[in-house]
Scaffold this motif. Structure first.
Motif, PDB file in Angstrom:
ATOM      1  N   ASN A 185       0.821  -1.212  -0.205  1.00 35.65           N
ATOM      2  CA  ASN A 185      -0.161  -0.120  -0.011  1.00 35.65           C
ATOM      3  C   ASN A 185       0.985   1.368  -0.079  1.00 35.65           C
ATOM      4  O   ASN A 185       0.530   2.314  -0.763  1.00 35.65           O
ATOM      5  N   VAL A 186       1.806   1.124   0.790  1.00 36.15           N
ATOM      6  CA  VAL A 186       2.863   2.444   0.761  1.00 36.15           C
ATOM      7  C   VAL A 186       3.341   2.658  -0.767  1.00 36.15           C
ATOM      8  O   VAL A 186       3.584   3.671  -1.298  1.00 36.15           O
ATOM      9  N   GLN A 188       1.901   1.780  -3.493  1.00 33.70           N
ATOM     10  CA  GLN A 188       1.025   2.346  -4.222  1.00 33.70           C
ATOM     11  C   GLN A 188       0.798   3.764  -4.065  1.00 33.70           C
ATOM     12  O   GLN A 188       0.398   4.447  -5.268  1.00 33.70           O
ATOM     13  N   THR A 189       1.019   4.559  -3.126  1.00 36.88           N
ATOM     14  CA  THR A 189       1.010   5.847  -2.933  1.00 36.88           C
ATOM     15  C   THR A 189       1.849   6.562  -3.972  1.00 36.88           C
ATOM     16  O   THR A 189       1.775   7.656  -4.318  1.00 36.88           O
ATOM     17  N   SER A 192       1.386   8.498  -7.626  1.00 34.95           N
ATOM     18  CA  SER A 192       0.937  10.140  -7.593  1.00 34.95           C
ATOM     19  C   SER A 192       2.099  10.930  -8.074  1.00 34.95           C
ATOM     20  O   SER A 192       1.761  12.164  -8.867  1.00 34.95           O
TER      21      SER A 192
END
Ligand code: BES
Ligand code: ZN
Ligand code: ZN
Length: 483
Positions: A185-186, A188-189, A192
């Motif tokens: 999940n980290v 995935q950030t 941006s």
């Protein structure tokens, strides 16, 4: 905390606390207004010692030399001093000598690295008052520093140090919070950022691909494994650089269980994974002209009825069979399959990063990264980048005698050496079995087991994760981009 550039002279900023470095114990410099007072107080300007003189509102800091790493260290020590005060704003000149860009970058890194505090698990967080550092373009050696040079250096220094701090925050997180899924999940950030994409591959994919060495390590964990694949692909990419990181969110040793005193700190066994992710983040922010991949094998190494065992034989993704003789030598099993996966993307340069062996710490000490590989040119160039970034590294040489020590009577290869010596190198040679012939000279293995986690603060590294390898690799790529 923010760092601003200003074209004013230092003494025009009369209300602002000023930081003055005393370089190489030279008390004669015009910026030193309190020579007598400093002498009276016995201030020797040694070991980055700090002394605040309230009458002139100046903080003096010892700085060994004008080498970038001494400047980085002095800036960090100044910040450490200031964060305990209620001072909100400070100013400082530049210390360029003949390399303004490098030295400004180093100073910015020093401040930014020191501004990181790991307090996620403290119920009372101590507020820091210091908000602004004004960097005045007035130079210690009276070198002219242009606004353009300074602002480029400021930008790069911030990105590099923030990428390092990003790695620290991931590594410092406890195993219950930073599970393989949380790590994914980290990652995935980071989508941006422009030109960054991320794929998270699950257990099914690993099974399909025959990544049985990786899967075996994961078996006794309640957290499913994740193969994280980040890609930064700018339009004008010159080369494809593939990083592979060991992402053990916890290493208990497995059935070859670690003794309790060695198990604490094993939350940091994801340092390689955190580093490659942070390098990609930094590279994307610096807009480097390379296609960069960060591939992370994320899992825990646990015990349980389903755990893989010493005596097991595993068939890795590339078809090689591995005799498991010690389940604590798990990082190389995860990396073996991740390296096979990585090579499907045809790297021009393939670098793996891992907290792989305690033996590397024994060999080089706890401050130094071990560099291994076949190409002398690549190893030298990597070593130079480490030095330039202020990180310590040393080359550990492969040889054919050590290579024989990982032979197995049962399978193609054993996961541990038959000798108690040279364990960092035999681990590197184990990985070499998973590097295809065409990639031998494109591959480097970085063992960061020593510097990744700091149990006693040193230099500008506080207690906890250090983000080892992040700065060195960003410095390396910045220089490669200029070629
Ligand atoms: N994660 C450890 C290596 C390590 C040790 C990292 C100390 C940081 C600090 C690795 O998985 C491991 O346990 N390696 C074993 C290998 C041995 C069984 C051949 C080691 O170094 O003892
Ligand atoms: Zn282990
Ligand atoms: Zn490990």
């Amino acid at each position: 905390m923010q760092i601003e550039l200003n074209t004013k002279k230092l003494n025009e900023l009369t209300d602002t606390t000023r930081i003055v470095f005393i370089v190489a114990k030279n008390f004669e410099h015009q910026w030193i207004e309190d020579k007598e007072a400093l002498e009276l107080l016995g201030f020797k300007a040694e070991n980055e010692e700090c002394l605040f003189v309230p009458t002139h509102n100046i903080l003096y800091v010892g700085c060994e030399s004008l080498d970038p790493d001494d400047i980085r260290l002095a800036a960090a020590k100044a910040y450490d001093f200031l964060k305990k005060t209620t001072i909100r704003e400070v100013c400082i000149g530049t210390y360029s000598l003949d390399c303004p860009g490098l030295n400004i970058k180093a100073m910015v890194e020093g401040f930014t690295l020191a501004s990181y505090t790991f307090n996620a698990y403290k119920s009372q967080k101590e507020p820091i008052k210091l908000q602004t550092i004004i960097l005045c373009l007035e130079d210690y050696s009276r070198t002219d520093v242009s606004m353009q040079t300074a602002s480029k250096a400021l930008n790069a220094g911030m990105i590099i140090a923030e990428a390092t701090n990003f790695a620290k925050e991931i590594i410092n997180a406890i195993p219950n919070d930073m599970t393989p899924l949380a790590l994914a999940n980290v990652a995935q950030t980071l989508i941006s950022l422009p030109n960054v994409t991320c794929k998270v591959l699950d257990k099914d994919f690993l099974e399909e691909q025959g990544m049985n060495a990786f899967l075996a390590v994961n078996r006794a964990s309640v957290h499913p494994p994740k193969l994280i694949h980040l890609i930064y692909k700018p339009e004008d990419a010159k080369k494809r650089i593939i990083y592979v990181g060991k992402g053990l969110t916890y290493d208990s040793g497995g059935l070859s269980l670690k003794p309790s005193e060695h198990m604490v700190t094993m939350k940091a066994d994801k340092s390689g994974g955190a580093a490659v992710m942070s390098i990609l983040k930094g590279a994307a922010e610096l807009k480097l002209p390379f296609e960069i991949h960060a591939i992370i094998g994320a899992t825990e190494n646990m015990i349980g009825g389903d755990a893989y065992k010493p005596d097991d034989v595993l068939v890795a993704k590339n078809g090689k069979t591995i005799e498991v003789r010690n389940t604590d030598a798990e990082g190389r099993l995860v990396l073996a399959d991740c390296l096979s996966y990585a090579q499907e993307f045809k790297p021009d340069l393939l670098i793996d990063m891992a907290t792989l062996t305690g033996a590397c710490v024994v060999a080089l000490g706890e401050f130094t990264t071990g560099i291994m590989g076949h190409s002398e040119t690549l190893k030298t160039s990597c070593l130079e980048a480490f030095t330039k970034s202020g990180e310590l590294s040393g080359v550990l040489p492969f040889n054919k005698h050590l290579k024989k020590l990982i032979k197995s009577s049962v399978a193609d290869i054993s996961n541990i050496s038959s000798s108690r010596y040279g364990g960092a190198i035999t681990a590197g040679l184990f990985l070499d079995n998973f590097i295809e012939e065409e990639n031998k000279d494109k591959w480097l293995h970085l063992d960061i087991a020593g510097p990744a986690y700091v149990e006693k603060a040193w230099g500008y590294n506080p207690f906890g994760a250090s983000g080892a390898g992040v700065r060195a690799n960003l410095y390396w790529m910045i220089d490669e981009a200029k070629k």
